[in-house]
Scaffold this active site. Structure first.
Site, mmCIF file in Angstrom:
data_model
loop_
_atom_site.group_PDB
_atom_site.id
_atom_site.type_symbol
_atom_site.label_atom_id
_atom_site.label_comp_id
_atom_site.label_asym_id
_atom_site.label_seq_id
_atom_site.Cartn_x
_atom_site.Cartn_y
_atom_site.Cartn_z
ATOM 1 C CG ASP A 7 -1.776 -1.152 1.418
ATOM 2 O OD1 ASP A 7 -2.354 -1.575 0.409
ATOM 3 O OD2 ASP A 7 -1.903 -1.656 2.551
ATOM 4 C CG ASP A 67 -2.870 -4.146 -1.203
ATOM 5 O OD1 ASP A 67 -4.033 -3.991 -1.591
ATOM 6 O OD2 ASP A 67 -2.591 -4.851 -0.221
ATOM 7 C CG ASP A 120 -5.631 -0.504 1.782
ATOM 8 O OD1 ASP A 120 -6.217 0.368 1.107
ATOM 9 O OD2 ASP A 120 -5.295 -1.608 1.316
ATOM 10 N NE ARG A 161 -10.211 -3.744 -2.577
ATOM 11 C CZ ARG A 161 -9.173 -4.539 -2.364
ATOM 12 N NH1 ARG A 161 -8.039 -4.032 -1.896
ATOM 13 N NH2 ARG A 161 -9.261 -5.828 -2.589
#
Ligand SMILES: *[C@@H]1O[C@H](CO)[C@@H](O)[C@H](O)[C@H]1NC(C)=O
Length: 317
Positions: A123, A153, A157, A210
């Protein structure tokens, strides 16, 4: 529909008309609002300015106020400890080929940085088992919707019972997997009752899905702009609850969805949003609204405001 029409007319009228929505901005650009309220990071000192990956890595082990001057390349994953602020100097500082991991930490601020292209499989910003984290005025991107969607990724997050987070004035763009809150349907024990996140005045442009995805948690999303979310937008799942208000969606598939790709649905409450070619699928309507004070800007102005005042170079250090 009336708001949308008048906004389109204002846009067509050219640059003088564009100023109108900006003048209506009521929210302050330099203010911590929402679930991360009270976060102070490394405090108000001058701190340490770094211009190399080695200096950044060393400073991150000590914490406090760390200022990054310039774009540092290939730093790997920088671990951020409690009581730290990482701030970009000026309008063009950041990291490329690098990322941040906030793990087992509390009281962290990251602002005014352009982060692009995390190391493969990682991430750009990963928040695990951490509380009180404010991510603000950032530009987060990779190489666009090309190649394998799992090469990189997420952009931002939050997982493993993290809580009390505010993600504000961020430009998320050109990436597959935007912002994952709660990583697994099987993680109820750690995540239930946690993962409270405020998202406001963000721009999501050309991000596939997302935006965010929320499992188990609680997300308040307001005065944000969504453009070209190809697969899905706000995905509420596994009993998560979201409240989405004064947000503009354009060409975003499943702008808000509550029954996608999980064993159990989430719920969604929505108010005063604009949907242009952006269907929703809310199978479970929720009633959640936050209890903190905040200032919204209208959905019709959300895109102009985010383009002008989200991202780097707005609040400077
Ligand atoms: C963070 O700062 C607070 C307040 O000064 C202090 O009590 C706490 O121990 C610090 N936490 C860490 C992990 O250093």
């Amino acid at each position: 529909m009336h708001l949308l029409t008048s906004f389109a007319v204002a846009l067509a009228a050219g640059s003088t008309a564009l100023a109108a929505p900006l003048e209506r901005r009521a929210a302050k650009v330099n203010e911590l609002v929402g679930y991360a309220a009270g976060t102070t990071g490394g405090g108000s000192g001058t701190g340490t300015t770094v211009t190399t990956c080695a200096a950044l890595t060393a400073a991150a082990k000590v914490g406090g106020v760390i200022k990054i001057n310039g774009v540092l390349a290939g730093c790997g994953i920088i671990k951020v400890i409690s009581n730290t602020s990482i701030l970009g100097v000026g309008a063009a500082s950041g990291l490329t080929g690098s990322g941040f991991q906030v793990r087992l930490a509390t009281n962290v601020i990251i602002r005014n940085l352009k982060l692009s292209v995390a190391p493969e499989g990682k991430d750009l910003i990963d928040i695990d088992e951490s509380t009180k984290v404010w991510i603000d005025h950032m530009d987060l991107a990779s190489v666009g919707l090309t190649g394998d969607k799992d090469t990189y990724d997420g952009l931002l997050d939050a997982k493993h019972g993290s809580d009390f987070l505010t993600f504000s004035w961020i430009k998320f763009h050109d990436h597959w997997k935007g912002s994952l809150v709660g990583h697994s349907d099987n993680n109820a024990a750690e995540d239930t009752g946690k993962l409270h996140v405020t998202y406001h005045h963000n721009l999501f442009e050309n991000v596939n899905s997302r935006l965010p995805s929320v499992r188990f948690g609680t997300a308040h999303i307001y005065s944000s702009c969504y453009i070209s979310g190809l697969t899905s937008g706000i995905n509420s799942r596994m009993g998560a609850q979201v409240f989405v208000e004064e947000t503009s969606f354009t060409n975003t598939n499943l702008a808000i969805v509550t029954n996608l790709d999980s064993d159990l649905p989430g719920s969604a409450n929505e108010k005063n949003n604009l949907y242009a070619n952006s269907p929703t699928r809310i199978t479970q309507k929720g009633t959640y609204t936050p209890t903190y004070a905040y200032t919204v800007d209208p959905a019709a102005s959300a895109c102009a405001i985010a383009r002008a005042s989200a991202g780097v170079g707005i609040v400077t250090f």
